[in-house]
Every structure is written in structure tokens, then in C-alpha cells.
Design a protein around this motif. Structure first.
Motif, mmCIF file in Angstrom:
data_model
loop_
_atom_site.group_PDB
_atom_site.id
_atom_site.type_symbol
_atom_site.label_atom_id
_atom_site.label_comp_id
_atom_site.label_asym_id
_atom_site.label_seq_id
_atom_site.Cartn_x
_atom_site.Cartn_y
_atom_site.Cartn_z
ATOM 1 N N PRO A 9 5.130 27.407 -42.877
ATOM 2 C CA PRO A 9 3.543 27.260 -42.158
ATOM 3 C C PRO A 9 4.174 25.603 -42.084
ATOM 4 C CG PRO A 9 3.325 27.144 -44.256
ATOM 5 C CD PRO A 9 4.655 27.741 -43.997
ATOM 6 N N GLY A 10 3.262 24.873 -41.123
ATOM 7 C CA GLY A 10 3.047 23.714 -41.664
ATOM 8 C C GLY A 10 1.872 22.879 -41.950
ATOM 9 N N LYS A 11 1.463 21.182 -42.426
ATOM 10 C CA LYS A 11 0.298 21.878 -42.376
ATOM 11 C C LYS A 11 -0.205 20.642 -42.065
ATOM 12 C CE LYS A 11 3.070 16.852 -43.868
ATOM 13 N NZ LYS A 11 3.666 16.616 -42.560
ATOM 14 N N MET A 12 -1.278 19.555 -42.472
ATOM 15 C CA MET A 12 -2.935 19.229 -42.163
ATOM 16 C C MET A 12 -3.024 18.808 -42.568
ATOM 17 S SD MET A 12 -6.479 19.703 -39.829
ATOM 18 C CE MET A 12 -5.413 20.512 -38.969
ATOM 19 N N VAL A 13 -3.171 17.152 -43.151
ATOM 20 C CA VAL A 13 -3.636 16.435 -44.027
ATOM 21 C C VAL A 13 -4.710 16.313 -43.980
ATOM 22 C CG1 VAL A 13 -3.186 14.017 -45.015
ATOM 23 C CG2 VAL A 13 -0.852 15.170 -43.896
ATOM 24 N N VAL A 28 -4.344 18.188 -48.708
ATOM 25 C CA VAL A 28 -3.047 18.468 -47.689
ATOM 26 C C VAL A 28 -3.487 20.019 -47.901
ATOM 27 C CG1 VAL A 28 -0.643 19.856 -46.475
ATOM 28 C CG2 VAL A 28 -1.735 16.950 -47.901
ATOM 29 N N MET A 29 -3.144 21.513 -46.562
ATOM 30 C CA MET A 29 -3.852 22.669 -46.562
ATOM 31 C C MET A 29 -2.709 23.046 -45.187
ATOM 32 S SD MET A 29 -6.948 23.342 -44.244
ATOM 33 C CE MET A 29 -6.649 24.085 -42.668
ATOM 34 N N GLY A 125 1.251 17.452 -34.151
ATOM 35 C CA GLY A 125 1.185 16.595 -35.517
ATOM 36 C C GLY A 125 0.994 17.775 -37.101
ATOM 37 N N LEU A 126 2.000 19.082 -37.140
ATOM 38 C CA LEU A 126 1.465 19.479 -37.772
ATOM 39 C C LEU A 126 2.651 19.341 -39.003
ATOM 40 C CD1 LEU A 126 -1.090 22.408 -36.003
ATOM 41 C CD2 LEU A 126 -1.600 20.350 -37.637
ATOM 42 N N GLY A 127 3.409 18.073 -38.912
ATOM 43 C CA GLY A 127 3.882 18.588 -39.935
ATOM 44 C C GLY A 127 5.699 19.706 -39.428
#
Length: 164
Positions: A9-13, A28-29, A125-127
């Protein structure tokens, strides 16, 4: 023929986005957007890499006698696959890369990290590069029979941070 699939999965800061660059903590999630990797055995000593969402299809790659990747595509194709090159070189340093002369097909998919808007395709922009690093390194380690290297998550995370 063995197929290995990996999805990360990607991430959101949420907090501390740029502060982490100075060593500060962040919140972060994970998000429901995934980088996906499929690696399959292929006859012959030449591998191929496909990443349709980056307009890359069937870029030839050979693992040289020194164990390092040798890209056989155009300069433009090779440039788009710099992250893959970096991961393969890092895995080689850890003894986790495909051996010389082993053919394989590598399919990369980070399309979920982009959105099609009125202005065309835009990155969310989710890694995506971090997610692709984790999925690619993990899939390759399993593919070469060294999946146990990923078992200790803390140690594996340290390896992945250096790769990325």
C-alpha cells in the motif's frame, strides 16, 4: 514456472510531512492504493521489464557475470527504470538478487497512484516509489528463494530504507 506476486500500500503523511527530513516523528497511515509487482521465470538469460503506466514495455535486462543489472533498452527506457536498477543493485549487495544468466519477466504496476483528471494524468503523492521499492524487493527476494530474509520485519525494513 514460478510466479511471485507482491502488493504494497501507499501512504499518507498526516502530520510532520517535511519535519521527518530533519529527524522529527511523523504520523503516517496506509492508503488503499497499491504498487503491484509480478515476477515470473522466463527461459533464456535475458529478463524483461514492463511498466505500462510508465510507458515502458518489454525493456530487456541481463544480470551480468558480476551479478549487476545490465540494461539493454534505450536510454529513455533505462532512465524510467532507475528505481528498479537501484533496487536490484541494493539486493545484489545483500545477496538477494537474481543470479547471472537467470531469465525472468518483471511486471510493475503503480497505476493506482495516479488520477486521470481534466488536465490529464496526475500523481497523487501517496508514496508510489516507496511502495514499489517494498513490493519489488520483497518479490525478488522470494523469487530467488530467499524469502526468509523478509521474515524479520524490523531488519527487512532497515534494508528497504537503504534501498529507497
Amino acid at each position: 514456472m514460478m510466479d511471485v506476486l507482491a502488493s504494497t500500500p501507499g501512504k499518507m503523511v498526516l502530520l510532520g510531512d517535511y519535519a521527518v527530513l530533519e529527524g522529527a516523528p511523523a504520523l503516517v497511515m496506509g492508503v488503499n492504493r497499491h504498487a503491484k509487482v509480478r515476477i515470473s521465470a522466463k527461459a533464456g538469460g535475458v529478463a524483461e521489464v514492463m511498466a505500462p503506466d510508465m510507458n515502458v514495455s518489454q525493456v530487456p535486462l541481463r544480470i551480468g557475470a558480476d551479478g549487476l543489472p545490465e540494461w539493454l533498452g534505450t536510454a529513455e527506457q533505462n532512465d524510467k527504470l532507475r528505481l528498479v536498477d537501484q533496487v536490484l543493485r541494493g539486493l545484489h549487495a545483500e545477496g538477494l538478487a537474481p543470479p547471472p544468466g537467470r531469465g525472468f519477466s518483471l511486471q510493475l504496476d503503480t497505476s493506482e497512484f495516479f488520477d486521470m483528471g481534466a488536465d490529464g494524468r496526475s500523481k497523487l503523492g501517496l508514496g508510489s516509489s516507496a511502495a514499489l521499492t517494498v513490493a519489488l524487493a520483497s518479490a525478488v527476494a522470494v523469487f530467488v528463494g530467499r524469502g526468509a530474509a523478509t521474515a524479520n520485519r524490523r531488519v527487512w525494513l532497515e534494508h528497504l530504507l537503504q534501498l529507497h
